[in-house]
Design an enzyme around this catalytic site. Structure first.
Site, short mmCIF file in Angstrom:
data_model
loop_
_atom_site.label_atom_id
_atom_site.label_comp_id
_atom_site.label_asym_id
_atom_site.label_seq_id
_atom_site.Cartn_x
_atom_site.Cartn_y
_atom_site.Cartn_z
N ASP A 296 72.30 -1.59 -12.36
CA ASP A 296 72.98 -0.50 -11.78
C ASP A 296 74.22 -0.12 -12.72
OD1 ASP A 296 73.46 1.99 -10.47
OD2 ASP A 296 74.76 0.64 -9.08
N ASP B 17 74.89 8.17 -12.75
CA ASP B 17 74.13 7.52 -11.82
C ASP B 17 72.85 7.14 -11.98
OD1 ASP B 17 73.70 6.07 -9.39
OD2 ASP B 17 73.98 8.07 -8.11
#
Length: 452
Positions: free
Chosen positions: A326, A117
Site C-alpha cells: 500500500d 490511493d
C-alpha cells in the site's frame, strides 16, 4: 451534412455514456511527480514520521474495517459482529493518505491536487457549488466552467459499477461512496477530460474519465482536493485506462525531492541496467478485489529467521489475513502476535531497554545509551538487519526504512505497528528509495534499490 452531424452527436454521446477505452498502446506512457503531503513544512525527519504514524493509525483502522466487513469477522473487543454500513455502500480505506498528484480537469483545464490511493478505486474531487466541502489547497472544480463536463447517464457502464448509485435526477447517475475512516463523498458521477502534466509543466496526456463530482463531502482530505483510486476495480484509473503496468519511486520524506509515478504499457521497462531486481507474484481476493496482495513467507531480524508460521501471513478464502502492498500507509503494519515476535527479537539483539514514558503512538521505541547520545547528533546505534521474505524474493531493508533515530528524545524506534487484526500491510516507508513495479499482465510485483 445532417447525417454527419447525427454521427458526431452519437459518437459524443457514446463517449460520455462509458469512457472506458484502452488508452495505452505502444510506448504511450506517462511520468508525473508525486508530492508528499507534508512537503514544504520545514519539519525534521522525526517530526515528519510522527505525523505519518498518526495517519497510519487511521489507515490501519480503515483497512481493518474493510477486511472485517468482507469476511464477516467478529470484533475481538466485545465479541459482537462489527458494525457494517448500509447495504450497497462500499467501504474503502482512506485515512489520511500520503502522496499528492497534481493534474487538471475540464476544458479549459482547472488545476486539481488529488491523493494517490492504491487501496481504493473511485476517482473524485470536490465540486462547486458545494453544499458541504472540506478544506483544500485548490479552488473547487467548477463544472459549469468546463465545456467537456457531462453527467453520466444511468445506462453508463461505470454508473452500474458504483455499488451505491441512484438516478433520482432524470437520467443522471448520482453516487455515494464511503471510506473506512468515515470520509464520505456524494454527488454526480460524470465524465470529464483529465490532463496529466510533467513536473516541469509539459502536457503529457488528456483523456476522458468517469469521476465523482462531490458536492457533499465529509471527513478528511489531507492537503488534497480529491482522491484518485489506483486499485483493481472498474472505477479506478488503472481499470478505466486499461493500464498494464504502473511504477513508483518514493523518496525519503525529509529529502525535499519529489517522488515519481509512471503508468502505461511501460514496454521499455523501468529498471534499465539496474541489478538486484526481484519479483514476487501478486495475489487477489474475491472479497477484497481492490487490493494488491503478495505472498509473504517470513521475516528475519539479524541473522535469524523468526519462528513465525507462514500461515500468519496467509490470505484466507473469506478475505481475512493476507499482506497488502500500500502506498497510502506509512508504517508497516503486522498482526499483534507477529509484531510481538519481531519486537522481542530486536530487543534481544539490541540489548536496550524500552523507552520509559514514551507516547504509545510512537510504537516500539528503545532508550539509546547516553554515550551514543553525547557522541554526535548524527551517530547511529548499530541495529540488526531486517529482511522480508516473499515468495521468490527477499527484501533486505536499508536501516532508515525501518528505524527512526530520534536524537532529541534519545530513542530508537521501529517503524512498525499493530494492524489491528490478522492482516498485514507493507507501508511506504519500507518502499522508499526503491523502484516498485506493478505488472498487471504478468500479475507480479517487482522491486529494486534506486536513487529516486
Amino acid at each position: 451534412m445532417e447525417q454527419r452531424l447525427v454521427v458526431l452527436v452519437l459518437a459524443i454521446a457514446s463517449l460520455y455514456a462509458c469512457p472506458a477505452a484502452p488508452a495505452f498502446v505502444g510506448d504511450d506512457d506517462v511520468r508525473v511527480a508525486l508530492k508528499h503531503v507534508d512537503s514544504g513544512k520545514q519539519l525534521s525527519r522525526p517530526e515528519l514520521i510522527r505525523r505519518a504514524m498518526q495517519r497510519s493509525k487511521a489507515r490501519a483502522a480503515a483497512l481493518s474495517a474493510v477486511r472485517n466487513r468482507a469476511s464477516g469477522r467478529f470484533s475481538g473487543k466485545n465479541n459482537e459482529r462489527q458494525q457494517t454500513p448500509p447495504t450497497g455502500v462500499p467501504v474503502r480505506p482512506s485515512g489520511d493518505l500520503e502522496y499528492v498528484v497534481d493534474l487538471a480537469i475540464g476544458t479549459p483545464p482547472q488545476p486539481v491536487s488529488v491523493l494517490l490511493d492504491t487501496g481504493s478505486d473511485l476517482i473524485w474531487t470536490q465540486c462547486a457549488p458545494c453544499a458541504s466541502c472540506l478544506t483544500q489547497p485548490d479552488p473547487l472544480f467548477a463544472p459549469g466552467e468546463s465545456v467537456s463536463y457531462e453527467p453520466m447517464r444511468c445506462a453508463g457502464q461505470l454508473c452500474s459499477d458504483i455499488l451505491h448509485h441512484s438516478c433520482e435526477r432524470p437520467d443522471t447517475c448520482t453516487y455515494h461512496y464511503n471510506y473506512g475512516d468515515g470520509t464520505m463523498t456524494m454527488g454526480v458521477y460524470a465524465t470529464e477530460r483529465f490532463t496529466f502534466t510533467s513536473s516541469d509543466g509539459d502536457r503529457l496526456m488528456t483523456v476522458p474519465l468517469g469521476f465523482g463530482c462531490g458536492s457533499m463531502n465529509v471527513g478528511s482530505l489531507n492537503n488534497g482536493s480529491g482522491i484518485v483510486g489506483f486499485g483493481r476495480n472498474p472505477l479506478s484509473l488503472v481499470s478505466q485506462l486499461s493500464i498494464r503496468r504502473f511504477s513508483y519511486c518514493l523518496t525519503s520524506y525529509a529529502s525535499g525531492r519529489k517522488s515519481t509515478l509512471l503508468f502505461g504499457s511501460l514496454s521499455g521497462g523501468v529498471y534499465g541496467d539496474a541489478t538486484g531486481v526481484q519479483t514476487t507474484p501478486l495475489l487477489q481476493s474475491l472479497q477484497n478485489p481492490t487490493f494488491y496482495y503478495v505472498h509473504l513467507t517470513g521475516l528475519s531480524v539479524g541473522a535469524r529467521r523468526l519462528r513465525i508460521p507462514e500461515s500468519a501471513f496467509a490470505l484466507r478464502p473469506d478475505g481475512s489475513g493476507g499482506v497488502i502492498v500500500d502506498s497510502g500507509t506509512a508504517l508497516t503494519l503486522l498482526p499483534g502476535a507477529v509484531l510481538t515476535e519481531v519486537v522481542r527479537a530486536f530487543r534481544q539483539q539490541l540489548r536496550l531497554p524500552f523507552a520509559n514514558g514514551g507516547n504509545p503512538e510512537d510504537g516500539a521505541c528503545f532508550l539509546v545509551p547516553a554515550a551514543w547520545r553525547r557522541s554526535s547528533t548524527t551517530s547511529q546505534v548499530p541495529v540488526p538487519r531486517m529482511v522480508f521474505h516473499f515468495q521468490g524474493a527477499d527484501l533486505d531493508l536499508p536501516r532508515r526504512n525501518y528505524v527512526l533515530d530520534d536524537h532529541r528524545r534519545g530513542r530508537l524506534c521501529l517503524l512498525l505497528a499493530d494492524s489491528g487484526d490478522d492482516g498485514s500491510i507493507i507501508g511506504n516507508l519500507v518502499q522508499q528509495d526503491m523502484r516498485v513495479l506493478y505488472d498487471l499482465e504478468a500479475e507480479t510485483l517487482s522491486f529494486a534499490p534506486a536513487q529516486c
